[in-house]
Design a protein around this motif. Structure first.
Motif, PDB file in Angstrom:
ATOM      1  N   GLU B 200      45.908  39.272  40.862  1.00  0.00           N
ATOM      2  CA  GLU B 200      46.744  39.400  39.661  1.00  0.00           C
ATOM      3  C   GLU B 200      47.916  40.350  39.909  1.00  0.00           C
ATOM      4  O   GLU B 200      49.055  40.063  39.534  1.00  0.00           O
ATOM      5  N   LEU B 223      45.074  32.006  43.589  1.00  0.00           N
ATOM      6  CA  LEU B 223      45.898  32.118  42.383  1.00  0.00           C
ATOM      7  C   LEU B 223      47.115  31.220  42.582  1.00  0.00           C
ATOM      8  O   LEU B 223      47.762  31.276  43.625  1.00  0.00           O
ATOM      9  N   SER B 255      43.859  30.361  38.245  1.00  0.00           N
ATOM     10  CA  SER B 255      43.141  30.718  39.473  1.00  0.00           C
ATOM     11  C   SER B 255      41.948  29.793  39.657  1.00  0.00           C
ATOM     12  O   SER B 255      41.329  29.385  38.669  1.00  0.00           O
ATOM     13  N   ASP B 297      42.919  33.816  34.183  1.00  0.00           N
ATOM     14  CA  ASP B 297      42.922  35.178  34.702  1.00  0.00           C
ATOM     15  C   ASP B 297      42.120  35.222  36.010  1.00  0.00           C
ATOM     16  O   ASP B 297      40.965  34.810  36.061  1.00  0.00           O
ATOM     17  N   SER B 298      42.766  35.745  37.049  1.00  0.00           N
ATOM     18  CA  SER B 298      42.156  35.723  38.373  1.00  0.00           C
ATOM     19  C   SER B 298      40.926  36.630  38.480  1.00  0.00           C
ATOM     20  O   SER B 298      39.941  36.286  39.130  1.00  0.00           O
TER      21      SER B 298
END
Lengths: 121, 347
Positions: B200, B223, B255, B297-298
């Motif tokens: 991120e 990602l 991701s 969200d990674s």
């Protein structure tokens, strides 16, 4: 008047034809898109790219020997302690990799059997 | 007279040809480094004990070089903060995770904000996942890590149960940027969160440096930002049993993370041991061959893939829904289960 313009257009067409013929010739002479290859990366630097069209063994420095069989690559032998790379399945699809962390080597397929795939998890 | 007529006749074609040549020279040339390249890639092998690949589409060589240097620097910075195996070089303003684990850390000192933040997130995910994602089980994970590295055999039941007495965030207090422990034997291991967190932050650095269409693959935590010139990014999910690909997903701006029993494993006396340890049993989890997570969200994707690997599907599905993630479970018999939205990515 008419004749003069006629000649001018004929000349233009001739020149365009010659230009397109030249363009075509350049395209023909340019090396064709390469097929499947294997790329070897050591510490982030590419140290070799090898064609996969013929079966062969490729020594990589004094670290390991790659085996190319039927368009797939595997690690035949390696000096690393745990031999994780040697036990890895053969790879042939685009983007697929074998990693040997102790030797800091990445072996990656370029333009292989599945060119649209970017990464394999 | 004839000559004049000829010159007049060829004037138009010559002018046209000159214009074409001029246009072609502008199109083909340009200063080195400024030309926009379709795809450029660089590999780092010195962060997070894995191979990291940074691929950028549709930028100049100059932009790519600058961005990849900045991304590498950010990854190195986070790696040194979260690394539990190497002592940091020299004096640091803040404590690293190595110092916390080795108890050379002064609890009155503030943690590095990134270290505090990831520990806080790991603690809240520990609660959210019913303690199935446990970044405070370093005591147990060290035993398995040594086994995976070939330094020891399979950890004994006694060693595992005494290590298991010191796991979890119950004895961890994170407050005002500081960390205190009521159980001094607790050790941290951010293996299930560090790569997601780093992805991120490195992605934000890539964007600040002029990249919008790129992929950052931290050893299987991928990602993806924007698209390739030819469209969505294509990720193949390995068939855990064979040489081929089980399925492919077509994604952008998210991701994709897979946890699999074929990654980081070791065969001992005909039994395969892998690196994903169920905090409840302290043994490698055995429900699935692999679990793939697609999530915006990674960090969540990273933590989810490990947590879900240790949970029954129903609990996992509920947790995935909370995080807005889509999941593919592949079972040892080769069958699979997907969340409703996962198939939408399968092209």
């Amino acid at each position: 008047m008419k004749g003069k313009h006629g000649r001018s257009w004929i000349l233009l067409i001739c020149i365009l034809a010659a230009a397109s013929a030249l363009f075509g010739l350049f395209r023909l002479l340019r090396p064709s898109e390469p097929g499947a290859r294997v790329e070897v990366i050591k510490q982030g630097e590419r140290i070799g790219v090898y064609d996969l069209s013929e079966d062969r063994d490729i020594p990589v420095l004094d670290l390991c020997v790659l085996s190319v069989r039927g368009g797939a690559v595997s690690v035949q032998s390696s000096v690393c302690p745990r031999q994780v790379c040697v036990h890895h399945r053969p790879i042939s699809a685009n983007g697929d990799t074998i990693v040997c962390l102790p030797n800091n080597l990445v072996i990656r397929i370029l333009g292989g059997s599945d060119p649209e795939t970017d990464f394999i998890l | 007279m004839k000559k004049k007529r000829f010159l007049r006749a060829v004037r138009l074609p010559v002018l046209l040809l000159a214009a074409v040549c001029l246009f072609a020279s502008f199109a083909c040339c340009g200063e080195a480094g400024d030309a926009i390249l379709e795809k450029q890639s660089v590999t780092f092998t010195d962060v997070f004990d894995t191979v990291t690949e940074f691929t950028v589409c549709s930028v100049s060589e100059r932009t790519f070089r600058k961005a990849s240097e900045a991304v590498h620097a950010e990854l190195l910075r986070l790696h040194s903060l979260f690394d539990i195996y190497t002592a940091p070089d020299g004096e640091n303003e803040y404590a690293t995770l190595y110092e916390i684990n080795e108890r050379t850390y002064d609890p009155s000192r503030e943690l590095n904000p990134d270290l505090f933040s990831i520990l806080e997130k790991a603690e809240s995910f520990w609660n959210l996942s019913g303690q199935k994602l446990n970044c405070a089980m370093g005591t147990v994970l060290t035993l398995w890590h040594d086994c995976m590295e070939g330094k020891t055999g399979v950890p004994s039941a006694e060693d595992l149960s005494s290590a298991a007495e010191h796991i979890g965030f119950d004895s961890v207090l994170l407050q005002n940027g500081k960390l205190s422990l009521t159980d001094k034997s607790v050790r941290f291991d951010l293996g299930a969160a560090a790569k997601g967190y780093a992805a991120e932050y490195a992605s934000a650095v890539a964007k600040e440096n002029g990249c919008s269409n790129f992929a950052l693959n931290l050893g299987g935590n991928v990602l993806l930002s924007g698209k390739k010139p030819s469209g969505d990014w294509v990720i193949g999910i390995q068939d855990p049993d064979g040489d081929g690909i089980f399925t492919k997903v077509y994604v952008t701006d998210c991701s994709v993370v897979t946890s699999g029993n074929y990654q980081r494993c070791r065969d001992i006396d005909g039994v395969r041991y892998h690196h994903i340890i169920d905090p409840e049993t302290c043994m490698p989890a055995g429900r699935y061959d692999s679990v793939t997570v697609i999530c915006h969200d990674s960090l969540n994707a990273d933590m989810l893939s490990t947590a879900l690997f240790c949970m029954p599907e129903d609990d996992g599905e509920r947790l995935a829904k909370t995080c807005g993630a889509e999941i593919l479970w592949i079972y040892p018999d080769g069958s699979a289960k997907r969340t409703e939205g996962f198939s939408d990515y399968e092209g």
